[in-house]
Design a protein around this motif. Structure first.
Motif, PDB file in Angstrom:
ATOM      1  N   ASP A  38     -18.478   0.925  13.055  1.00 13.53           N
ATOM      2  CA  ASP A  38     -17.044   0.879  12.379  1.00 13.53           C
ATOM      3  C   ASP A  38     -15.744   0.397  12.845  1.00 13.53           C
ATOM      4  N   SER A  39     -15.211   0.791  12.317  1.00  7.89           N
ATOM      5  CA  SER A  39     -13.373   0.091  12.506  1.00  7.89           C
ATOM      6  C   SER A  39     -13.003   0.634  11.916  1.00  7.89           C
ATOM      7  N   HIS A  40     -11.510   0.730  12.150  1.00  7.58           N
ATOM      8  CA  HIS A  40     -10.461   1.345  11.322  1.00  7.58           C
ATOM      9  C   HIS A  40      -8.980   0.608  12.210  1.00  7.58           C
ATOM     10  N   THR A  41      -8.571   0.889  11.298  1.00  3.29           N
ATOM     11  CA  THR A  41      -6.770   0.431  11.774  1.00  3.29           C
ATOM     12  C   THR A  41      -5.771   1.162  11.046  1.00  3.29           C
ATOM     13  N   HIS A  42      -3.958   1.562  11.778  1.00  3.47           N
ATOM     14  CA  HIS A  42      -3.959   2.082  11.013  1.00  3.47           C
ATOM     15  C   HIS A  42      -1.863   1.338  11.754  1.00  3.47           C
ATOM     16  N   ILE A  43      -1.423   1.119  10.839  1.00  3.86           N
ATOM     17  CA  ILE A  43      -0.229   0.038  11.002  1.00  3.86           C
ATOM     18  C   ILE A  43       0.539   0.367  10.186  1.00  3.86           C
ATOM     19  N   LEU A  44       2.115   1.407  11.066  1.00  2.00           N
ATOM     20  CA  LEU A  44       2.514   1.966  10.440  1.00  2.00           C
ATOM     21  C   LEU A  44       3.993   1.436   9.890  1.00  2.00           C
ATOM     22  N   SER A  45       4.122  -0.550  10.700  1.00  2.00           N
ATOM     23  CA  SER A  45       4.817  -1.719   9.777  1.00  2.00           C
ATOM     24  C   SER A  45       4.146  -2.379  10.011  1.00  2.00           C
ATOM     25  N   LEU A  46       3.955  -2.846   8.844  1.00  5.57           N
ATOM     26  CA  LEU A  46       3.119  -4.627   8.807  1.00  5.57           C
ATOM     27  C   LEU A  46       4.175  -5.205   9.461  1.00  5.57           C
ATOM     28  N   PRO A  47       3.629  -6.296  10.134  1.00  8.58           N
ATOM     29  CA  PRO A  47       4.762  -7.438  11.022  1.00  8.58           C
ATOM     30  C   PRO A  47       5.723  -8.085   9.655  1.00  8.58           C
ATOM     31  N   ASP A  48       4.783  -8.503   8.471  1.00  9.86           N
ATOM     32  CA  ASP A  48       6.448  -9.264   7.408  1.00  9.86           C
ATOM     33  C   ASP A  48       5.587  -8.564   6.416  1.00  9.86           C
ATOM     34  N   ASP A  49       6.407  -7.259   6.594  1.00  8.87           N
ATOM     35  CA  ASP A  49       6.857  -6.489   5.062  1.00  8.87           C
ATOM     36  C   ASP A  49       7.094  -5.008   5.507  1.00  8.87           C
ATOM     37  N   PRO A  50       7.518  -5.060   7.278  1.00 10.61           N
ATOM     38  CA  PRO A  50       8.273  -3.899   7.444  1.00 10.61           C
ATOM     39  C   PRO A  50       8.587  -2.642   6.872  1.00 10.61           C
ATOM     40  N   GLY A  51       9.105  -2.226   5.850  1.00 11.14           N
ATOM     41  CA  GLY A  51       8.858  -1.233   5.040  1.00 11.14           C
ATOM     42  C   GLY A  51       7.875  -0.151   5.051  1.00 11.14           C
ATOM     43  N   THR A  52       6.088  -1.637   4.583  1.00 14.82           N
ATOM     44  CA  THR A  52       5.522  -1.421   4.558  1.00 14.82           C
ATOM     45  C   THR A  52       4.248  -0.460   5.385  1.00 14.82           C
ATOM     46  N   SER A  53       3.360   0.315   5.246  1.00 16.57           N
ATOM     47  CA  SER A  53       2.641   0.974   6.158  1.00 16.57           C
ATOM     48  C   SER A  53       0.692   0.934   5.804  1.00 16.57           C
ATOM     49  N   ALA A 118     -15.027  -0.732   2.808  1.00 14.57           N
ATOM     50  CA  ALA A 118     -13.636  -0.793   3.231  1.00 14.57           C
ATOM     51  C   ALA A 118     -12.821  -0.347   2.130  1.00 14.57           C
ATOM     52  N   VAL A 119     -12.230   0.917   2.796  1.00 11.66           N
ATOM     53  CA  VAL A 119     -11.208   2.120   1.989  1.00 11.66           C
ATOM     54  C   VAL A 119      -9.969   1.642   3.101  1.00 11.66           C
ATOM     55  N   VAL A 120      -8.675   0.882   1.827  1.00 12.88           N
ATOM     56  CA  VAL A 120      -7.667   0.693   2.032  1.00 12.88           C
ATOM     57  C   VAL A 120      -6.174   1.473   1.424  1.00 12.88           C
ATOM     58  N   VAL A 121      -5.529   2.658   2.353  1.00 12.92           N
ATOM     59  CA  VAL A 121      -4.343   2.948   1.906  1.00 12.92           C
ATOM     60  C   VAL A 121      -3.163   1.936   1.907  1.00 12.92           C
ATOM     61  N   LEU A 122      -2.101   1.162   0.893  1.00 12.21           N
ATOM     62  CA  LEU A 122      -1.354   0.655   1.631  1.00 12.21           C
ATOM     63  C   LEU A 122       0.005   1.377   0.557  1.00 12.21           C
ATOM     64  N   ILE A 123       1.006   1.847   1.435  1.00 10.01           N
ATOM     65  CA  ILE A 123       1.834   2.540   0.828  1.00 10.01           C
ATOM     66  C   ILE A 123       3.563   1.251   1.135  1.00 10.01           C
ATOM     67  N   HIS A 321       0.129   5.204  21.871  1.00 11.29           N
ATOM     68  CA  HIS A 321       0.530   5.320  21.081  1.00 11.29           C
ATOM     69  C   HIS A 321       0.187   4.093  20.736  1.00 11.29           C
ATOM     70  N   LEU A 322      -0.681   3.378  19.454  1.00 11.70           N
ATOM     71  CA  LEU A 322      -1.700   2.150  18.669  1.00 11.70           C
ATOM     72  C   LEU A 322      -0.692   2.015  17.408  1.00 11.70           C
ATOM     73  N   ASP A 323       0.024   1.021  17.509  1.00 19.31           N
ATOM     74  CA  ASP A 323       0.482   0.563  16.305  1.00 19.31           C
ATOM     75  C   ASP A 323      -0.367  -0.702  16.414  1.00 19.31           C
ATOM     76  N   LEU A 324      -1.408  -1.351  15.988  1.00 17.20           N
ATOM     77  CA  LEU A 324      -1.992  -2.295  15.264  1.00 17.20           C
ATOM     78  C   LEU A 324      -0.940  -3.430  14.657  1.00 17.20           C
ATOM     79  N   LYS A 325      -1.584  -4.570  15.648  1.00 20.20           N
ATOM     80  CA  LYS A 325      -0.727  -5.419  14.567  1.00 20.20           C
ATOM     81  C   LYS A 325      -1.412  -6.978  13.939  1.00 20.20           C
TER      82      LYS A 325
END
Length: 325
Positions: A38-53, A118-123, A321-325
């Motif tokens: 398995d693999s997973h990702t959580h990014i609170l603020s996308l580098p190229d779109d800071p208002g999006t998680s 792949a199950v992805v949630v973009l907010i 603290h994990l906030d992947l880029k």
């Protein structure tokens, strides 16, 4: 079910991150399987779109290569799509195909037997987009009730069976060509060789379904997990399990750990149930308020002392603290 160990590997890799909008916890466990895929990702603020998680779970099969690659790169493919700003839904759909193309041709993985869900949630701007290919799943808890955000892609689903047959494949024992237990995935290029069909028309396709929702103040949390969880528990059981523990004051990463422990089979003789790799991401909505307010909200409606499931209180973990880029 695949090869299993004589004893499960129960060590967990857990992490958390938080901002004014979310408190996020994740955990993964190898379990009874020979390898962790398995693999997973959580990014609170996308580098190229800071208002999006961005949050995602990838459940690999036949190896971890595709899942790990997706975990590092899929969000980048989404952001690169020209439709992204005006039409995130279309960008998600095309990005799944783009990363598949990249792996097949530019990474030269055409002979690779591995694949991944792949199950992805973009907010973005209080709007949630959930893209799914395979049988990992995302659900939400809205005011204590289950909201389904994705549908599993199984070969015996009518629409999936139709595409499989038209692509030149067949379904046997509820598996694609008697082999693969899901009908959409990244990778699995052996099932994507029909030159007369588009990528979304192949026997197995990476093309996702996308669900959209408006985020309101009633949204409490979302859960993304691989089928190692959903094979054992229903959507409602998972929501009740998580909500009860939030009401007890537990942190999301602790709840993810307990959820996996709850689903882990006591032995490897249960027909595969509880014997898979497990990965869970729990995203709690803060709505610019302290996590304690969500705790109070969940506790208010929970009959914790009358709970029928096994609750073990654990102390807060010392995790980075994990906030992947």
């Amino acid at each position: 079910m695949g090869q299993t160990l004589s004893e499960p590997v129960t060590a967990k890799e857990s992490a958390y991150c938080q901002n004014e909008l979310y408190r996020v916890g994740s955990s993964c466990m190898q379990g009874w399987r020979i390898n962790m895929e398995d693999s997973h990702t959580h990014i609170l603020s996308l580098p190229d779109d800071p208002g999006t998680s961005f949050f995602a779970v990838y459940d690999g099969h036949g190896g971890a290569t595709v899942a790990q690659y997706a975990g590092k790169h899929l969000h980048k493919f989404i952001l690169k799509r020209p439709e992204y700003k005006e039409n995130p839904e279309k960008a998600l759909k095309q990005a799944f195909l783009d990363i598949d193309y990249e792996m097949l041709y530019n990474e030269s993985w055409g002979e690779q037997m591995a694949g991944s869900t792949a199950v992805v949630v973009l907010i973005k701007n209080n709007r949630l987009y959930c893209a799914n290919a395979g049988d990992s799943r995302a659900i939400a808890c809205i005011n204590g009730e289950v909201e389904t955000l994705s549908l599993d892609h199984k070969p015996n689903n009518e629409a999936e069976t139709k595409r499989i047959h038209e692509g030149g494949g067949y379904v046997e024992f509820n598996r694609v060509n008697g082999n693969l237990a899901l009908s959409r995935a990244l990778g699995d290029f052996i099932f994507k060789r029909n030159a007369n069909k588009k990528p979304e028309e192949q026997i197995v396709t990476a093309y996702p379904d996308v669900e959209t929702r408006e985020i309101t103040a009633d949204w409490e949390f979302i859960v993304l997990a691989c089928d190692g969880i959903w094979d054992v528990m229903s959507n409602k059981e998972v929501v009740d399990f998580c909500r009860k523990r939030i009401g007890m004051g537990m942190y999301p990463e602790e709840i993810c750990e307990e959820l996996m422990n709850h689903c882990l089979a006591p032995d490897c003789q249960m027909g595969g149930l509880g014997g898979d790799n497990m990965t869970v991401v729990l995203v709690c909505f803060l709505h610019n308020k302290p996590y304690e307010e969500l705790i109070a909200r969940c506790a208010k409606n929970n009959n914790i002392n009358g709970s029928s499931d096994n609750i073990t209180t654990t102390s807060s973990m010392d995790v980075d603290h994990l906030d992947l880029k």
